[in-house]
Each structure stands twice: as C-alpha cells, then as structure tokens.
Design an enzyme around this catalytic site. Structure first.
Site, PDB file in Angstrom:
ATOM      1  N   GLY A  41      -6.270   0.314   7.818  1.00  0.00           N
ATOM      2  CA  GLY A  41      -7.403   1.240   7.688  1.00  0.00           C
ATOM      3  C   GLY A  41      -6.953   2.614   7.248  1.00  0.00           C
ATOM      4  O   GLY A  41      -5.863   2.785   6.698  1.00  0.00           O
ATOM      5  N   ASN A  42      -7.846   3.597   7.451  1.00  0.00           N
ATOM      6  CA  ASN A  42      -7.627   4.953   6.955  1.00  0.00           C
ATOM      7  C   ASN A  42      -7.274   4.878   5.459  1.00  0.00           C
ATOM      8  O   ASN A  42      -6.251   5.401   5.011  1.00  0.00           O
ATOM      9  CB  ASN A  42      -6.548   5.686   7.751  1.00  0.00           C
ATOM     10  CG  ASN A  42      -6.563   7.177   7.440  1.00  0.00           C
ATOM     11  OD1 ASN A  42      -5.582   7.748   7.004  1.00  0.00           O
ATOM     12  ND2 ASN A  42      -7.704   7.803   7.616  1.00  0.00           N
ATOM     13  N   LEU A  43      -8.155   4.225   4.743  1.00  0.00           N
ATOM     14  CA  LEU A  43      -7.859   3.854   3.354  1.00  0.00           C
ATOM     15  C   LEU A  43      -7.800   5.075   2.439  1.00  0.00           C
ATOM     16  O   LEU A  43      -8.645   5.963   2.505  1.00  0.00           O
ATOM     17  CB  LEU A  43      -8.920   2.877   2.858  1.00  0.00           C
ATOM     18  CG  LEU A  43      -9.074   1.611   3.715  1.00  0.00           C
ATOM     19  CD1 LEU A  43     -10.129   0.688   3.109  1.00  0.00           C
ATOM     20  CD2 LEU A  43      -7.760   0.878   3.904  1.00  0.00           C
ATOM     21  N   HIS A  44      -6.763   5.087   1.599  1.00  0.00           N
ATOM     22  CA  HIS A  44      -6.620   6.143   0.591  1.00  0.00           C
ATOM     23  C   HIS A  44      -6.459   5.477  -0.770  1.00  0.00           C
ATOM     24  O   HIS A  44      -6.519   4.226  -0.875  1.00  0.00           O
ATOM     25  CB  HIS A  44      -5.438   7.058   0.938  1.00  0.00           C
ATOM     26  CG  HIS A  44      -4.164   6.314   1.230  1.00  0.00           C
ATOM     27  ND1 HIS A  44      -3.509   5.553   0.284  1.00  0.00           N
ATOM     28  CD2 HIS A  44      -3.439   6.191   2.369  1.00  0.00           C
ATOM     29  CE1 HIS A  44      -2.425   5.021   0.817  1.00  0.00           C
ATOM     30  NE2 HIS A  44      -2.364   5.373   2.088  1.00  0.00           N
ATOM     31  N   HIS A  47      -4.316   2.282  -1.037  1.00  0.00           N
ATOM     32  CA  HIS A  47      -4.941   1.017  -0.615  1.00  0.00           C
ATOM     33  C   HIS A  47      -5.945   0.545  -1.660  1.00  0.00           C
ATOM     34  O   HIS A  47      -6.044  -0.643  -1.952  1.00  0.00           O
ATOM     35  CB  HIS A  47      -5.705   1.216   0.705  1.00  0.00           C
ATOM     36  CG  HIS A  47      -4.865   1.600   1.872  1.00  0.00           C
ATOM     37  ND1 HIS A  47      -4.896   2.855   2.434  1.00  0.00           N
ATOM     38  CD2 HIS A  47      -3.973   0.885   2.598  1.00  0.00           C
ATOM     39  CE1 HIS A  47      -4.067   2.896   3.453  1.00  0.00           C
ATOM     40  NE2 HIS A  47      -3.491   1.718   3.576  1.00  0.00           N
ATOM     41  N   ASP A 162       5.935   1.114   0.549  1.00  0.00           N
ATOM     42  CA  ASP A 162       6.678   0.547   1.687  1.00  0.00           C
ATOM     43  C   ASP A 162       7.569  -0.569   1.138  1.00  0.00           C
ATOM     44  O   ASP A 162       7.347  -1.754   1.399  1.00  0.00           O
ATOM     45  CB  ASP A 162       5.696   0.017   2.734  1.00  0.00           C
ATOM     46  CG  ASP A 162       4.812   1.132   3.265  1.00  0.00           C
ATOM     47  OD1 ASP A 162       5.352   2.121   3.775  1.00  0.00           O
ATOM     48  OD2 ASP A 162       3.579   1.032   3.131  1.00  0.00           O
ATOM     49  N   VAL A 188       0.957   5.035  -5.394  1.00  0.00           N
ATOM     50  CA  VAL A 188      -0.006   6.014  -5.917  1.00  0.00           C
ATOM     51  C   VAL A 188       0.357   7.369  -5.314  1.00  0.00           C
ATOM     52  O   VAL A 188       0.655   7.464  -4.120  1.00  0.00           O
ATOM     53  CB  VAL A 188      -1.453   5.619  -5.545  1.00  0.00           C
ATOM     54  CG1 VAL A 188      -2.448   6.650  -6.047  1.00  0.00           C
ATOM     55  CG2 VAL A 188      -1.784   4.238  -6.109  1.00  0.00           C
ATOM     56  N   SER A 197      -0.188   8.377   1.740  1.00  0.00           N
ATOM     57  CA  SER A 197       0.103   7.730   3.022  1.00  0.00           C
ATOM     58  C   SER A 197      -0.919   8.204   4.041  1.00  0.00           C
ATOM     59  O   SER A 197      -1.355   9.366   3.992  1.00  0.00           O
ATOM     60  CB  SER A 197       1.510   8.134   3.491  1.00  0.00           C
ATOM     61  OG  SER A 197       1.658   7.865   4.870  1.00  0.00           O
TER      62      SER A 197
HETATM   63  O1  PAF Z   1       1.440  -1.512   5.385  1.00  0.00           O
HETATM   64  C1  PAF Z   1       0.626  -1.590   6.319  1.00  0.00           C
HETATM   65  O2  PAF Z   1      -0.456  -0.992   6.306  1.00  0.00           O
HETATM   66  C2  PAF Z   1       0.946  -2.463   7.533  1.00  0.00           C
HETATM   67  O3  PAF Z   1       2.310  -2.432   7.814  1.00  0.00           O
HETATM   68  C3  PAF Z   1       0.447  -3.912   7.375  1.00  0.00           C
HETATM   69  C4  PAF Z   1       1.136  -4.624   6.229  1.00  0.00           C
HETATM   70  C5  PAF Z   1      -1.058  -3.919   7.168  1.00  0.00           C
HETATM   71  C6  PAF Z   1       0.760  -4.697   8.653  1.00  0.00           C
HETATM   72  O4  PAF Z   1       0.157  -4.127   9.768  1.00  0.00           O
END
Ligand code: PAF
Length: 291
Positions: A41-44, A47, A162, A188, A197
C-alpha cells in the site's frame, strides 16, 4: 470489506482467501492470465508503473495491499508505516485493476501474526541489506510465497528499486519450481533523482532535497567505472562524499547483476547499490549498468 463489488469506477476489494480464490479460479477457467502486483500500500508512481506494466500484458490484474509484519525488524517502523487505503484504491481506479486483495493480519497469519513455517533463500538473504536487516528477506519470501499460493498468478511484477528483493524472489521461484514468471520494472524517480519509496514520506523538505545526492553519487560511480576506474575506489569515494553531505552509510558497493556477488574482472553486467541513512530514514537505491 469482504465484498467484491465497489461503487462506480473503484476496483473490487476482497479481504478473504476464499472469495479471492473463487474469483481467480473463474477467470482462469475462462482462459484469462493472472498478473499480480504485490504491494504494502501507500501507493506511489513506482507501484503504479508496476500496475501499468501489468495492464500492458493483458489478462486480469490483481493487486494486493498488505503491510507484512514479518518483514519488519524489532526496532523498525511497522506501527508507523504509512497506511493510506482509501487513497490507494482511488489511485488504482485510474488503471484496469480487476481485484484488490487486502487481507488483515489475521487472514495471512492466523496464529497471532506469526508463521511457524518460514521461506528462506539463504545466500542472497544474508548479504548487503540482509546484514543490516537479518529477518527482512525471510519475511518477504514467506509472505510472497503465501500470496503466490493464494493468487496463483501466471506473472508477478516487482520493482527494480528493491533489486535484492527481486533476486530473492526469482531464486525462490526457481528453487521451489513455482510456475510463475517474474517481471521487473525500472525504478521510478522524483524529478531530482530520488527513487520513489513509501518511506520518502518521512523526509522533510530539506532532507528530500539532500536525498538527491544519493542518486548523483551512484550515477558518478556508474560513469567512472564505465570509464575504467576501479569499482572499489569509486564506491569508497562515493561513500566519503555521502558522509560529508550528512548521510550515514550502511554500504555502497558494485556487484554482479545476476547474483550480487563481488564482480570478477570479466563481468560486464554490474550494479551499484547503496543503503544510507538520512536522519532516522533509511534509503536504498541502485543503478544497474553494463560495461
Ligand atoms: O516490496 C514490497 O512492497 C514488499 O516487500 C512486498 C513484495 C509487497 C512483500 O510484502
């Protein structure tokens, strides 16, 4: 929230495994491929680039939102990690999202937020970030394994930001013979180069400005190693610059892209990776490059 129907334009949200499996089984039976984007969540924009890339593959796009307690260390920010569910759903409504799987902790870890079975990808999980966050990758591999078992995707999308996590997941999928294609999407960045992030929210305006130095330093390493300078010398120099600019440095290293091992003289696919602290905020970043 267990309903799969939502007011106009919003993606359907399901919080339980049974309903999720039933919906996905129906889509598979109809011949649809399942493309999965796991998130906390907390999408940016990072994502959303994964969701966009998922959409481009066709099929059904499934996004999960789950803040996974297993991947937070004792002194880390589980309690304060930004939870912005309504904003996330509204951001996802601009894409074709067929299902948002948003379980509670009790759904994923019915035994009191813990899991007796743990998935470990030992070598890759012990180096670099694993040295500083000893249980992090076990937590990630375990929850991603569980999510894969629930969603049973054909393809899953991960961000290159990541990078070590991406390699851990690829290794897990290979070792455990999971019939899932792992695709990655480039990092991004904000206009000043800072990698997107969720933890950037913790930075104040001045720190956000200062954080751009990290990307500048990594770019400089890529440039100079590309021109023939020795990686060890360049990462040492980058580390000094970062410290002089007020960062605390966990590591700045050049490694091989395929397995994050120390490069041999004839390796050409490299990556510079760094983890640094700005005040109480830990930032990671990387730039893959070819010689
Ligand atoms: O990258 C993330 O947001 C998290 O590590 C993931 C892959 C959703 C697992 O909780």
């Amino acid at each position: 929230m267990s309903s799969a129907s939502q007011p106009s334009g919003l993606p359907p949200v399901v919080d339980n495994i049974e309903q999720t499996r039933a919906l996905i089984a129906g889509w598979k039976q109809a011949g649809d491929k399942i493309i999965f984007v796991p998130t906390m969540g907390n999408l940016h924009a990072g994502h959303l680039a994964l969701v966009e890339a998922a959409n481009a593959l066709g099929g059904k796009t499934v996004v999960s939102i789950f803040v996974n307690p297993l991947q937070f260390g004792k002194n880390e920010d589980l309690e304060t990690y930004p939870r912005t569910f309504d904003e996330d759903i509204s951001a996802l409504s601009k894409y074709k999202v067929d299902l948002v799987f948003a379980p509670g902790v009790d759904v994923i870890y019915p035994e009191g937020g813990k899991s007796a079975s743990i998935v470990d990808v030992p070598r890759l999980s012990a180096i670099l970030d694993g040295e500083y966050r000893p249980d992090f990758f076990k937590g990630v591999a375990t929850v991603v394994n569980k999510l894969f078992n629930i969603i049973q995707p054909d393809t899953a999308m991960f961000g290159e930001k990541d990078f070590q996590q991406l390699l851990v997941i690829r290794q897990m999928v290979k070792d455990l013979s999971m019939p899932i294609e792992i695709r990655s999407v480039a990092t991004v960045r904000e206009a000043n180069g800072l990698a997107m992030s969720s933890r950037n929210h913790y930075l104040d305006d001045e720190q956000r400005h200062q954080a751009a130095v990290l990307y500048d330093c990594l770019e400089q390493v890529v440039k100079l190693v590309g021109e023939g300078e020795h990686p060890n010398y360049e990462v040492g120099r980058a580390s000094q610059v970062l410290q002089a600019k007020g960062f605390r440095v966990d590591y700045v290293v050049v490694r091989r892209q395929q397995d994050l091992a120390v490069p041999e003289a004839d390796d050409e696919s490299l990556i510079v990776l760094a983890a640094v602290w700005l005040g109480s905020v830990r930032l990671i970043d990387n730039i893959p490059f070819e010689l």
